[in-house]
Enzyme design. Structure first.
Site: not given
Ligand code: LLP
Length: 434
Positions: A361, A254, A291-293
């Site tokens: 479109c 997050g 769990e950083p993405g």
């Molecule tokens: N862990 C869980 C259980 C999650 O659902 C997520 C993201 C993450 C970790 C990683 O979160 P992060 O660090 O990336 O914020 N498509 C959307 C973002 C959806 C996130 C979904 N879950 C966007 O483009 O902003």
């Protein structure tokens, strides 16, 4: 790496030093993006390896001396080469499907560092994960507890579980990416968590190991995390009194990044605050899982696109480019803001305020609105912060093959995904026997 030339007239890339202007040309590391576009075509996703390394190190250094497992939230960008890099750094992975697990394994990731999240795990996915030996299942309902126990018992195993608790906190982010509120489908309500743990304890195929939450994405303040942590700490203490001892606490992902003028929270600020709380409550023995993405990959990526046409109507000026909502869906879906940089900024025309739109479109097919740019047909633009939730959310809508992906490392680069062809698009389809 080449030094930055301070050119006042050039825009500042979004918080990423690995993407910069040198002699009036936008570079990713030491490679002019124009060279990538010339050689590989557009639209094109490009990633900076050193930006990925730096983002990883920000977590790693912040973690120093503490028991932390970083499980890259791979839904943000699951290209095998990116996973391979993170696996090499020692990262674990947060997965949400059997397909993601297979990607981790194909990239050489360690299944013992995998946590399996998601509200809808199917029996085959549970079975695959049990056989691979994942670290933990983050379970989101009592129905899932029951099914997981059955699947594990069938395999003669006990599944390691955390309950994903919904702490009902407001992550103050876009409603589509907020997950920790009562109204969201995610997790088990905090007030039901004790009963769910007691239930899990009665199931033969489960071994309780932790607690988990993920409150949302693109969070730029520490307070929502601390609100959630406070509720989890209460729960952990209640569980202790109930004879349920946990070994880890997973706070999810997050952390936000800079798209525009956000001031994101550094991993160190988050970790220092979290560890101060854990120490205060005598819980420093717990391993912390994150769990950083987005924060690991977001600012490392650009989407390159070429201006096809400039169209001037009574109300608006449009720059019609060759990338579209099918390539980068975030603006259409979340009204998300991505910076737009010209690969070779011009000084020979007056700036005009454009909407940058694609050829699809749909009126929702826009990538950026109201951007002041000096551009002409054939110019190359870069959409910033496209490393996270970019390619992974791309589709074939309008029969558009998905872009290629390239990883830049200093002066060199390597294609990490070929551009799709028309044959790729129709490969799985069958004509009727007419
Ligand atoms: N862990 C869980 C259980 C999650 O659902 C997520 C993201 C993450 C970790 C990683 O979160 P992060 O660090 O990336 O914020 N498509 C959307 C973002 C959806 C996130 C979904 N879950 C966007 O483009 O902003």
């Amino acid at each position: 790496m080449p030094s930055l030339t301070a050119q006042q007239t050039l825009p500042t890339p979004a918080g990423e030093p690995h993407i910069h202007y040198l002699d009036g040309q936008l570079h990713i590391e030491a490679v002019p993006v124009a060279a990538l576009a010339k050689s590989l075509g557009t639209p094109l996703y490009c990633y900076s390896k050193s930006a990925l390394v730096a983002a990883w190190q920000a977590y790693w250094q912040a973690a120093s001396g503490r028991d932390i497992l970083i499980c890259y939230g791979m839904k943000a960008n699951s290209n095998l080469a990116i996973l391979q890099l993170f696996a090499k750094f020692g990262s674990g992975f947060d997965i949400v499907s059997g397909g993601e697990l297979q990607r981790v394994l194909a990239a050489g990731g360690d299944p013992r560092k995998v946590v399996f999240s998601g509200v809808g795990k199917q029996a085959w996915e549970m079975s695959l994960a049990l056989k691979a030996g994942v670290k933990c299942f983050n379970v989101e309902s009592t129905a899932e507890l029951r099914r997981l126990s059955e699947v594990a018992t069938g395999l003669g195993q006990q599944a390691p579980v955390s309950l994903r608790v919904n702490p009902d906190v407001d992550a103050q982010t876009h409603p589509y990416i907020s997950t920790g509120l009562k109204e969201n489908k995610f997790g088990i309500a905090i007030e039901d968590a004790l009963d769910a743990y007691r239930f899990a304890k009665t199931l033969p195929g489960l071994k309780i190991v932790g607690v988990d939450c993920h409150i949302g994405s693109q969070i730029t303040e520490v307070s929502p995390y601390l609100d959630a942590l406070g509720k989890l700490i209460n729960l952990i203490q209640t569980l202790q009194h109930d004879g349920i001892a946990l070994t880890h606490l997973d706070l999810g992902g997050g952390l936000g990044i800079r798209y525009d003028d956000e001031k994101p929270l550094a991993p160190k600020d988050l970790l220092d605050a979290v560890f101060a709380e854990l120490n205060k409550h005598g819980l420093s023995h717990l391993q912390l899982v994150l769990e950083p993405g987005r924060s690991l990959v977001g600012n490392a990526g650009l989407l390159l696109t070429e201006v096809q046409y400039l169209k001037h109507t009574e109300d608006k000026h449009f720059a019609i480019v060759d990338a579209a909502m099918n390539d980068l869906m975030r603006p259409a879906l979340y009204q998300a803001w991505h910076g737009v940089l010209a690969a070779s900024p011009r000084h020979d025309t007056k700036p005009i305020t454009y909407d940058i739109v694609g050829p699809v479109c749909e009126s929702a097919d826009w990538l950026a609105k109201n951007r002041s740019l000096c551009i002409q047909e054939g110019d190359l633009l870069a959409l910033e912060s496209a490393g996270a939730y970019g390619f992974v959310m791309a589709s074939h809508y309008n029969a558009r093959p998905r872009p290629a992906e390239v990883l830049v490392d200093g002066p060199t680069w390597q294609v990490i995904r070929e551009r799709e062809t028309f044959e790729d698009l129709i490969r799985a389809e069958r004509l009727l026997d007419l």
